[in-house]
Design a protein around this motif. Sequence first.
Motif, PDB file in Angstrom:
ATOM      1  N   GLU A 220       0.357   4.525  -2.428  1.00 17.57           N
ATOM      2  CA  GLU A 220       0.332   5.912  -1.953  1.00 17.57           C
ATOM      3  C   GLU A 220       1.361   6.762  -2.688  1.00 17.57           C
ATOM      4  O   GLU A 220       1.070   7.877  -3.134  1.00 17.57           O
ATOM      5  CB  GLU A 220       0.597   5.962  -0.447  1.00 17.57           C
ATOM      6  CG  GLU A 220      -0.654   5.662   0.354  1.00 17.57           C
ATOM      7  CD  GLU A 220      -0.440   5.750   1.860  1.00 17.57           C
ATOM      8  OE1 GLU A 220      -1.438   5.686   2.578  1.00 17.57           O
ATOM      9  OE2 GLU A 220       0.726   5.876   2.303  1.00 17.57           O
TER      10      GLU A 220
ATOM     11  N   SER B 169     -11.383  -4.947   4.232  1.00 12.95           N
ATOM     12  CA  SER B 169     -10.944  -3.569   4.119  1.00 12.95           C
ATOM     13  C   SER B 169      -9.444  -3.546   3.873  1.00 12.95           C
ATOM     14  O   SER B 169      -8.753  -4.516   4.158  1.00 12.95           O
ATOM     15  CB  SER B 169     -11.284  -2.852   5.429  1.00 12.95           C
ATOM     16  OG  SER B 169     -10.569  -1.654   5.531  1.00 12.95           O
TER      17      SER B 169
ATOM     18  N   ARG C 108      -8.570  -2.540  -4.260  1.00 10.18           N
ATOM     19  CA  ARG C 108      -7.451  -2.058  -3.443  1.00 10.18           C
ATOM     20  C   ARG C 108      -6.884  -0.764  -4.049  1.00 10.18           C
ATOM     21  O   ARG C 108      -6.653   0.214  -3.349  1.00 10.18           O
ATOM     22  CB  ARG C 108      -6.368  -3.151  -3.392  1.00 10.18           C
ATOM     23  CG  ARG C 108      -5.449  -3.077  -2.193  1.00 10.18           C
ATOM     24  CD  ARG C 108      -4.640  -4.363  -2.062  1.00 10.18           C
ATOM     25  NE  ARG C 108      -3.549  -4.473  -3.004  1.00 10.18           N
ATOM     26  CZ  ARG C 108      -2.276  -4.235  -2.712  1.00 10.18           C
ATOM     27  NH1 ARG C 108      -1.937  -3.857  -1.489  1.00 10.18           N
ATOM     28  NH2 ARG C 108      -1.338  -4.382  -3.621  1.00 10.18           N
TER      29      ARG C 108
ATOM     30  N   THR D 169       0.831  -1.208   0.000  1.00 10.90           N
ATOM     31  CA  THR D 169       0.000   0.000   0.000  1.00 10.90           C
ATOM     32  C   THR D 169       0.867   1.260   0.000  1.00 10.90           C
ATOM     33  O   THR D 169       0.455   2.297  -0.499  1.00 10.90           O
ATOM     34  CB  THR D 169      -0.936   0.018   1.223  1.00 10.90           C
ATOM     35  OG1 THR D 169      -0.153  -0.139   2.401  1.00 10.90           O
ATOM     36  CG2 THR D 169      -1.952  -1.107   1.139  1.00 10.90           C
TER      37      THR D 169
ATOM     38  N   GLN E 258     -12.148   5.053   2.206  1.00 12.49           N
ATOM     39  CA  GLN E 258     -11.541   3.835   2.741  1.00 12.49           C
ATOM     40  C   GLN E 258     -12.453   3.123   3.737  1.00 12.49           C
ATOM     41  O   GLN E 258     -12.081   2.109   4.308  1.00 12.49           O
ATOM     42  CB  GLN E 258     -10.175   4.143   3.373  1.00 12.49           C
ATOM     43  CG  GLN E 258      -9.158   4.578   2.326  1.00 12.49           C
ATOM     44  CD  GLN E 258      -7.760   4.721   2.883  1.00 12.49           C
ATOM     45  OE1 GLN E 258      -7.574   4.902   4.083  1.00 12.49           O
ATOM     46  NE2 GLN E 258      -6.764   4.643   2.015  1.00 12.49           N
TER      47      GLN E 258
ATOM     48  N   ILE F 187     -12.176   8.931  -2.938  1.00  9.15           N
ATOM     49  CA  ILE F 187     -11.606   7.844  -2.129  1.00  9.15           C
ATOM     50  C   ILE F 187     -12.435   7.715  -0.855  1.00  9.15           C
ATOM     51  O   ILE F 187     -12.699   8.699  -0.180  1.00  9.15           O
ATOM     52  CB  ILE F 187     -10.146   8.158  -1.757  1.00  9.15           C
ATOM     53  CG1 ILE F 187      -9.270   8.176  -3.013  1.00  9.15           C
ATOM     54  CG2 ILE F 187      -9.618   7.149  -0.736  1.00  9.15           C
ATOM     55  CD1 ILE F 187      -7.836   8.580  -2.747  1.00  9.15           C
TER      56      ILE F 187
ATOM     57  N   LEU G 130      -7.722  -1.442   5.462  1.00  2.54           N
ATOM     58  CA  LEU G 130      -7.229  -0.845   6.700  1.00  2.54           C
ATOM     59  C   LEU G 130      -6.994  -1.901   7.766  1.00  2.54           C
ATOM     60  O   LEU G 130      -7.623  -2.950   7.780  1.00  2.54           O
ATOM     61  CB  LEU G 130      -8.237   0.180   7.227  1.00  2.54           C
ATOM     62  CG  LEU G 130      -8.548   1.321   6.265  1.00  2.54           C
ATOM     63  CD1 LEU G 130      -9.601   2.242   6.861  1.00  2.54           C
ATOM     64  CD2 LEU G 130      -7.286   2.108   5.938  1.00  2.54           C
TER      65      LEU G 130
ATOM     66  N   GLN H 180      -8.845   2.366  -3.450  1.00  4.58           N
ATOM     67  CA  GLN H 180      -8.743   2.912  -2.104  1.00  4.58           C
ATOM     68  C   GLN H 180      -7.597   3.924  -1.984  1.00  4.58           C
ATOM     69  O   GLN H 180      -7.453   4.606  -0.980  1.00  4.58           O
ATOM     70  CB  GLN H 180      -8.557   1.781  -1.085  1.00  4.58           C
ATOM     71  CG  GLN H 180      -9.767   0.856  -0.991  1.00  4.58           C
ATOM     72  CD  GLN H 180     -11.000   1.579  -0.444  1.00  4.58           C
ATOM     73  OE1 GLN H 180     -11.136   1.791   0.737  1.00  4.58           O
ATOM     74  NE2 GLN H 180     -11.881   1.997  -1.333  1.00  4.58           N
ATOM     75  N   PHE H 181      -6.752   3.979  -3.024  1.00  8.38           N
ATOM     76  CA  PHE H 181      -5.661   4.957  -3.039  1.00  8.38           C
ATOM     77  C   PHE H 181      -5.814   5.914  -4.218  1.00  8.38           C
ATOM     78  O   PHE H 181      -4.884   6.634  -4.581  1.00  8.38           O
ATOM     79  CB  PHE H 181      -4.310   4.220  -3.079  1.00  8.38           C
ATOM     80  CG  PHE H 181      -4.138   3.333  -1.876  1.00  8.38           C
ATOM     81  CD1 PHE H 181      -3.653   3.848  -0.678  1.00  8.38           C
ATOM     82  CD2 PHE H 181      -4.548   2.011  -1.903  1.00  8.38           C
ATOM     83  CE1 PHE H 181      -3.556   3.054   0.455  1.00  8.38           C
ATOM     84  CE2 PHE H 181      -4.453   1.206  -0.783  1.00  8.38           C
ATOM     85  CZ  PHE H 181      -3.956   1.735   0.405  1.00  8.38           C
TER      86      PHE H 181
ATOM     87  N   PRO I  48      -9.904   5.666   8.559  1.00  9.91           N
ATOM     88  CA  PRO I  48     -10.124   5.675   7.113  1.00  9.91           C
ATOM     89  C   PRO I  48      -9.931   7.066   6.519  1.00  9.91           C
ATOM     90  O   PRO I  48     -10.260   8.065   7.152  1.00  9.91           O
ATOM     91  CB  PRO I  48     -11.570   5.219   6.964  1.00  9.91           C
ATOM     92  CG  PRO I  48     -12.170   5.219   8.303  1.00  9.91           C
ATOM     93  CD  PRO I  48     -11.103   5.322   9.321  1.00  9.91           C
ATOM     94  N   LYS I  49      -9.345   7.077   5.315  1.00 13.30           N
ATOM     95  CA  LYS I  49      -9.193   8.348   4.610  1.00 13.30           C
ATOM     96  C   LYS I  49     -10.440   8.555   3.762  1.00 13.30           C
ATOM     97  O   LYS I  49     -10.814   7.684   2.982  1.00 13.30           O
ATOM     98  CB  LYS I  49      -7.951   8.261   3.718  1.00 13.30           C
ATOM     99  CG  LYS I  49      -7.691   9.472   2.861  1.00 13.30           C
ATOM    100  CD  LYS I  49      -6.390   9.258   2.085  1.00 13.30           C
ATOM    101  CE  LYS I  49      -6.231  10.290   0.991  1.00 13.30           C
ATOM    102  NZ  LYS I  49      -5.098   9.975   0.105  1.00 13.30           N
TER     103      LYS I  49
END
Lengths: 276, 303
Positions: free
Chosen positions: B24, B288, B65, B20, B280, B278, B290, B68-69, B295-296
């Motif tokens: 990012e 998840s 996945r 991850t 999260q 996004i 996370l 989520q970024f 969560p963002k």
Amino acid sequence: MSLSANRYLEDIFLSNGKEKQLSWLRQQINSILSAKSKQKLYITYSLCANHFNADVTFDLVHEQQSFTVNTTLLEAARLYLLQTVLIQEPNFVKAVQQLIQVADKTELEAFLKHLYLLPNAIDYKFAGVEALRTNIATVFNAISQQNPYPGAYFNDAEWNQMYLKAAFMQQDLTKILDVDKRANKDLTRIILDYAHERWAAGRTIDPLFWRPVSKFIDGDVLHDLARLFSSANIKERKAATLVCQSATNESAKKLLKENNEFQEDAISGKLTWQNI
Amino acid sequence: MEEEKLMIIDPHVHMTSRTTDDYEAMAAAGVVAVIEPSFWLGQPRTQVGSFQDYFSSLVGWEPFRASQFGIKHYCTIGLNSKEANNIPLAEEVMDLLPLYLHKDNVVGIGEIGYDDQTPAEDRFFREQLELAKTFNMMVQVHTPHRDKKAGTLKSMEVCLEHGLDPGMVVIDHNNEETVKSVLDKGFIAAFTIYPKTKMGNQRMVEVVRKFGSTNIIVDSSADWGVSDPLAVPKTANLMLQNGIPREDVVKTCYQNALDFFGRSGKMKPEHWLTPEAIDQRKLFNNNSVLRGQEPKVENNKIL
């Protein structure tokens, strides 16, 4: 499943101007059957997306069962493919099971909706029961709502699991088919336990949830029905009326006489589980 | 005024093997979309079910996945050349492939081609080219590390022999020795920027200076080995520093990949120009990304 249902789909393709596409599909089916090729079946299944629209929908009406399912032309083409191939060559069952295994969410919903229409539909019970474990509401609803498959193929434990989970997920219980037919003693116990848990936590229960208890009324059920009749929620009083109305238990009939607010509506058919 | 930040597409990156942190860093460096070709996982697979779950992950979990970024994930599906040498298994995988080709994020067949250039590799490369023709799909060709020049030439000959339009085929892992023949024959030439082997990014600058930006694509091929998921944005910056016109940088690090894989009809700039924000808090099959973090969550804004 019969070939007449197949002709029914053919008529739908023709009335949507899909003559060419239908003849392509028939050719593909012949070639799948003569080669007995799983790969050819999968290629055709995938290629259907290039020949049939996913945005044209119609109501597929089943010949005997009283249910309709909203279907896209693409879903109908794939249903037609699988039906025809499986009728002619039942050995493709494993290939079809694998196809369901790798389905994405949209495809899975389509499979579940049409599961009952596949030849030897019981062969796909694993997929049907597996769909009960999902937390994706659209997938769960595809098997549980307007679908004759659970009523026909699930055992009591599976059926009860579905019914309880639908209530738990606060889905529309009027859309579950065969509720009266599949009612059973164990489910009545589950309903009572669940209701008591919710009441203990100061929470409410969907009044429709009580429907399956009619034929399994004992002292505990009567106690809860009395509570429903004295509820401030009109829907709970209506639900208790319907439960007692279709019960054969004498005490339940007596209870209804004492609480006859909606009895006439229930007798005349004005009040039903669908319009509660 | 500072120039607008470049948008980057990495059209060859094995995100399944990345962390991850990589996602990012890639998003921060301007990567808006990735394409993940099917490949081998280091450990040879022995069961068709392993392939099935891998492919399902490329069309299921991994796009989730990435989302989520803030990165849009596509993939190409295929039987890689190394594992094509296990013939009974390869035959089973070939049966399975068509089931994935129509899925939402599948933009081509790949990465396929030659590794040791064995008869088995040749057989399954050809069978997959036929599948590409049946589905009218783009092909992502892996060229061998050993005997590269001959392997690259052979890959192209076989594509032409099977009647594929060279404009529908991207030949990957090029170097200065192979690029000219690839472009001359009308194929798309992709370059993998590895930290130590194959193409370094300084060499890439010179390739673009010499051959221009038409039909040339830069990628990272980052995987479970020593590799750099930031190779494309880093190369883009190096090109700019070395005086390559911005227009050529945009073409080689974004637009050409989009034009090529966009022909699938499944890869569209609106996927990242007007993205879903996004969130999260979302789950995939109840999982998840996370592990107890906050969560963002961002507003739906146009980048």
